[in-house]
Design an enzyme around this catalytic site. Sequence first.
Site, mmCIF file in Angstrom:
data_model
loop_
_atom_site.group_PDB
_atom_site.id
_atom_site.type_symbol
_atom_site.label_atom_id
_atom_site.label_comp_id
_atom_site.label_asym_id
_atom_site.label_seq_id
_atom_site.Cartn_x
_atom_site.Cartn_y
_atom_site.Cartn_z
ATOM 1 N N GLU A 49 -3.678 0.426 2.125
ATOM 2 C CA GLU A 49 -4.276 0.273 0.858
ATOM 3 C C GLU A 49 -3.376 0.024 -0.384
ATOM 4 O OE1 GLU A 49 -7.580 4.085 1.186
ATOM 5 O OE2 GLU A 49 -6.498 3.855 -0.623
ATOM 6 N N ASP A 60 -7.454 9.969 -10.982
ATOM 7 C CA ASP A 60 -6.090 10.299 -10.186
ATOM 8 C C ASP A 60 -5.180 11.267 -10.993
ATOM 9 O OD1 ASP A 60 -5.516 8.172 -8.035
ATOM 10 O OD2 ASP A 60 -6.020 6.783 -9.705
#
Lengths: 274, 421
Positions: A49, A60
């Site tokens: 990824e 995040d």
Amino acid sequence: MSRIAARFAALKAEGRGALITFLEAWDPDAATSMAILRGMPAAGADLIEIGCAFTDPMADGPTVQLAGGRALAAGATLARTLAMVREFRREDDATPIVLMGYLNPILSYDPVRFCTDAAAAGVDGLIVVDLPTEEADLLVPPARARGIDVIRLVAPTTDDARLPLVLEGSSGFIYYVSITGITGTRTASGAELAAAIPRIRKATDLPIAVGFGVRSPAQAAEAARTADAAVVASALIDTLAGSLDDQGRARPDTVRLVLDQVRMLADGVREARK
Amino acid sequence: MLRYDTAEIGGPALNHPITTGANSLRSGPDSRGRFGEFGGRFVAETLMPLILEVEQAYRAARADPAFQPELDAYLKNYVGRPSPLWFARRLTEALGGAKIYFKREELNHTGAHKINSCMGQILLARRMGKTRIIAETGAGQHGVATATVCALFGLPCTVYMGAVDVARQAPNVFRMKLLGAEVVPVTSGAATLKDAMNEALRDWVANVRDTYYIIGTVAGPHPFPMMVRDFQSVIGDEAKAQLHEAEGRLPDVAVACIGGGSNAMGLFHPFLDDPSVRLIGVEAAGHGLDTNQHAASLSRGRPGVLHGNRTYLLQDENGQIQEAHSISAGLDYPGIGPEHSWLHEVGRVEYVGATDNEALEAFQLCTRTEGIIPALEPAHALAHIGKIAPGMGKDQIILMNLSGRGDKDIFTVAEALGVKL
């Protein structure tokens, strides 16, 4: 068969789950992240990824936020991230590459043009954190037309009534966000995973990857055994960040430290045969 | 208009016109939370079920005949509504043109319009059984209003505030703490309002089961833009009735400042279907619209997705969000509510800018002529009135939303004027 489907089929035949490793494109600079990307398959990453930096990464935690900040300061853009993938594909035509990021840079690029360029570069999947199923028609048709999977996220809050809607038309694999929270914070317990994965399994035939809070080889092994893949991101970024000098620049051993950790994670996942 | 190739991007989202009633501009959003191409629900899957639950709970509350009377009672006896409509005689004389009326939202409890929506949302949170409240704040007005309603109902409250704003709005930080709120300084990004909103969303994702997020403006994922607008529309509804009583007619122009746009949406919405009323939203032009130091998302931005909705944003050519600048912390936001983006594109509302210096001058003019110290946010609206009122007839009427009082800003103003306190 797409690279993602081929890789999961091969691992199934091998009788083990997948290790999906994460790196943020251009963190802390183009050359270092390119070297990490190149080295990941040999170190044991089954899928990769690549994070695409955004100024406002609302899902995040601090680790990925800071990585994005370093990447943007170094000049990361979507176009440059696609260039990395093109470069990678010259040597590796088998390891699936999934880009992970937020919607706005893709909108700014233009979704159709982005999917065209991403497919040409050799991107296999997209994970767009702030694109829930309700809004997915922005990206799914142009992506699918070019053979790119738009990976759906399933969360602990996605109940059984909602699950079919989220999974409808999904492809590639399912990304199970194992905690209610942001990246790099809490870790789901084995019991939580053992309860969650069969629930999703009943609703889809696609492979299921577990992400958010998977840090150690043991946790990766458990996730890969219970589900089909473990995604490790923040733990690898922490290693990278810890290796930088006080100006935030890579040191000579930065790439090796990150890849060593990928090897340990891969060993963990490989020992956890199903 | 959005510039991507929509031919391949199917679905009703981009291709159908907004679902409005016969000829009404007031019936948005559609079932997907869209105002034309703007709005929507661009949040992580973890939050989606909760967003849908909020929408359902809000519709249920609206359908419950007990909800509005309960809210009205708090607005009357706690907030102090209706707020007065004031004919600004000396300001009108000073500008020498149209009659200027102030809708006095600065007289609400806590000193701004923000509490209208906080009161509605906390009643909703209680109905939903939520036991913890979070909010973001820029200048601190929304944080104070949220902390206030949390104190009123005894709910724990966490307010996210950019570290830069914590430093420049110390009185409001202390006020929130006195009210029992925890104020969390946000150091990520540029440490201002947009980063505070990111952090509040991160908190919400992590505490999705027991927490309600009181968003301070007409932005965020659906249903927030609609819900906050509905709660703020009390401003325009009252003003319309009050002006009718005072003058027997509609205003010629209604003016409000715009950051996220909640006070403007609250003033404008009841007038959207009155075509004789010219509506003007005033964005913060900072150091000037042609510098890179402003907060004018509509005048200088382009459509994108941030904080759960598609709207006009200040962003670079790669889709990275740019920092806004305004002397007013409450306007210092690189986005704008999606309904404003739509009203901009359909042309119903005009969006203009006023600079820091123009707002400072208007701030002083209002203070000296009316004995009212306005917040720096509505001082931007006043600045625009200073440009248009002299050219209008003396029988014409301008209605302005005086959305907050300026006590919080005296330190900023003193510094800008070179005065040491």
